[in-house]
Structures are given as structure tokens and as C-alpha cells.
Design a protein around this motif. Structure first.
Motif, PDB file in Angstrom:
ATOM      1  N   CYS A 209      -3.906 -16.275   1.976  1.00 41.48           N
ATOM      2  CA  CYS A 209      -4.942 -16.922   1.698  1.00 41.48           C
ATOM      3  C   CYS A 209      -6.374 -16.609   2.185  1.00 41.48           C
ATOM      4  N   CYS A 210      -7.609 -16.756   1.544  1.00 46.86           N
ATOM      5  CA  CYS A 210      -8.745 -16.941   2.119  1.00 46.86           C
ATOM      6  C   CYS A 210      -9.200 -18.280   1.619  1.00 46.86           C
ATOM      7  N   ILE A 211      -9.802 -19.157   2.743  1.00 48.15           N
ATOM      8  CA  ILE A 211     -10.198 -20.269   2.628  1.00 48.15           C
ATOM      9  C   ILE A 211     -11.381 -20.469   3.376  1.00 48.15           C
ATOM     10  N   VAL A 212     -12.646 -20.804   2.590  1.00 48.64           N
ATOM     11  CA  VAL A 212     -13.896 -20.922   3.485  1.00 48.64           C
ATOM     12  C   VAL A 212     -14.197 -22.302   3.546  1.00 48.64           C
ATOM     13  N   ALA A 213     -15.413 -22.629   4.367  1.00 45.03           N
ATOM     14  CA  ALA A 213     -15.777 -24.042   4.550  1.00 45.03           C
ATOM     15  C   ALA A 213     -16.823 -24.401   3.395  1.00 45.03           C
ATOM     16  N   GLY A 214     -16.791 -25.511   3.140  1.00 44.62           N
ATOM     17  CA  GLY A 214     -17.927 -26.080   2.026  1.00 44.62           C
ATOM     18  C   GLY A 214     -18.753 -27.092   2.764  1.00 44.62           C
ATOM     19  N   ASN A 215     -19.560 -27.436   2.114  1.00 42.52           N
ATOM     20  CA  ASN A 215     -20.594 -28.510   2.806  1.00 42.52           C
ATOM     21  C   ASN A 215     -19.702 -29.852   3.014  1.00 42.52           C
ATOM     22  N   ASN A 216     -18.837 -30.191   2.814  1.00 37.97           N
ATOM     23  CA  ASN A 216     -18.004 -31.223   2.937  1.00 37.97           C
ATOM     24  C   ASN A 216     -16.824 -31.187   4.070  1.00 37.97           C
ATOM     25  N   ASP A 217     -16.851 -29.901   4.461  1.00 36.52           N
ATOM     26  CA  ASP A 217     -15.658 -29.528   5.502  1.00 36.52           C
ATOM     27  C   ASP A 217     -16.159 -29.639   6.938  1.00 36.52           C
ATOM     28  N   PHE A 218     -16.692 -31.050   7.196  1.00 35.81           N
ATOM     29  CA  PHE A 218     -17.107 -31.220   8.613  1.00 35.81           C
ATOM     30  C   PHE A 218     -16.201 -30.854   9.578  1.00 35.81           C
ATOM     31  N   PHE A 219     -16.773 -30.451  10.665  1.00 35.88           N
ATOM     32  CA  PHE A 219     -15.816 -30.434  11.954  1.00 35.88           C
ATOM     33  C   PHE A 219     -14.856 -29.381  11.590  1.00 35.88           C
ATOM     34  N   SER A 220     -14.900 -28.337  10.676  1.00 37.33           N
ATOM     35  CA  SER A 220     -13.862 -27.588  10.225  1.00 37.33           C
ATOM     36  C   SER A 220     -14.000 -26.182  11.115  1.00 37.33           C
ATOM     37  N   ASP A 221     -13.021 -25.563  11.461  1.00 37.10           N
ATOM     38  CA  ASP A 221     -13.072 -23.992  12.057  1.00 37.10           C
ATOM     39  C   ASP A 221     -13.055 -23.309  11.168  1.00 37.10           C
ATOM     40  N   LEU A 222     -12.821 -23.609   9.929  1.00 36.66           N
ATOM     41  CA  LEU A 222     -12.819 -22.462   8.564  1.00 36.66           C
ATOM     42  C   LEU A 222     -14.191 -21.773   8.931  1.00 36.66           C
TER      43      LEU A 222
END
Length: 159
Positions: free
Chosen positions: A50-63
Motif C-alpha cells: 500500500c501507499c497511503i499519503v496524508a490529507g488535509n484532515n489527517d491531523f497529527f498523522s505520521d503519514l
């Protein structure tokens, strides 16, 4: 190689599960952001790389905010898109992909599915499985077939 491209699930897994079960088997899953803390579940559900990136609603994410993946010799820029003005036009994100020597870019954010060429770059937005915004508002995702030395083939699918 069959690639499942999704985005903007916003922590709601029901339609993601439907899409996964509808498309198995597939070889790679790409999520273009706004997973809202569900990345471990998504990786377990996919049972493939998988490749998963952070979006504008992924607050405090390590992605990562963006990534470049190479699948079957095809370089793909993956981003949520909000940092490139995709709500107005896809030209900025297409230019960012070209600057990274990528032939395609996958992004989300607008919740509207798109497959088109911009400035020589294949631009794909799978839409949203949770909160679609296009006419008809049907949850959507993209299935892509990537083979070494072949032109990528992609199709928008609806639940």
C-alpha cells in the motif's frame, strides 16, 4: 498489475470494504489521503503493498504528505492535492508530477473522480468513497492496470 486507487474515506470504512471485496484480487492499493487514522485497518484490509499519503484532515498523522512510487516501471506521484490548488485546476499537481519525472499523478481532495491528461501527465482522482461531490454523488474509486512498457489503463468505478 492491478492497482486499486481510493481517496477521501474519512474514517468511514463500509464503502472501502465494498470496493476492496468487489475488486479482489489486486496487487497494490493507493490511498490519496484523508484516512483519518484508519491506515492500519486499510493496510490489513488490502493484504497487499500500500501507499497511503496524508490529507488535509489527517491531523497529527505520521503519514507522508506525498510519495513517489514505481510500479511496473511507471513512476507515479501520489498526493492529496490540497497543497497544489486542485480545487481550482489540476495543472499545478500535474506540473509537480512532471518535475518529479513522473508520468502520472494520483490525488484526492475534491471528492470528484477524474481521469485526464494535463501537460502530458496522466491525472487521476478516484473521487470519494464516503462523501462524493460529483453529479449523482455515487461513491467512486479507480482501477488501473499497469504493465511494464504498456500504456496505463484506468477506469472509474462506482458503487
Amino acid at each position: 498489475m492491478k492497482v486499486l486507487i481510493v481517496s477521501d474515506t474519512h474514517g468511514k470504512d463500509e464503502n472501502l470494504e465494498r470496493a476492496v471485496y468487489q475488486e479482489v484480487p489486486f496487487d497494490y492499493l493507493i490511498h490519496c489521503g484523508d484516512v483519518e487514522g484508519r491506515e492500519i485497518f486499510i493496510e490489513a484490509l488490502a493484504e497487499c503493498p500500500c501507499c497511503i499519503v496524508a490529507g488535509n484532515n489527517d491531523f497529527f498523522s505520521d503519514l507522508p504528505r506525498e510519495d513517489v512510487v514505481e510500479i511496473e516501471g511507471h513512476r507515479i506521484f501520489v498526493t492529496h492535492g490540497h497543497l497544489y490548488g486542485v480545487s481550482m485546476t489540476a495543472e499545478g499537481v500535474a506540473d509537480a508530477a512532471a518535475a518529479r519525472d513522473c508520468e502520472a499523478v494520483f490525488f484526492g481532495h475534491t471528492h470528484k473522480p477524474v481521469i485526464e491528461k494535463k501537460n502530458g501527465v496522466l491525472v487521476i482522482n478516484p473521487g470519494s468513497l464516503s462523501f462524493p461531490r460529483q453529479e449523482g454523488r455515487r461513491p467512486s474509486y479507480v482501477v488501473m492496470d499497469l504493465e511494464k512498457g504498456e500504456e496505463p489503463m484506468a477506469e472509474i468505478e462506482y458503487l
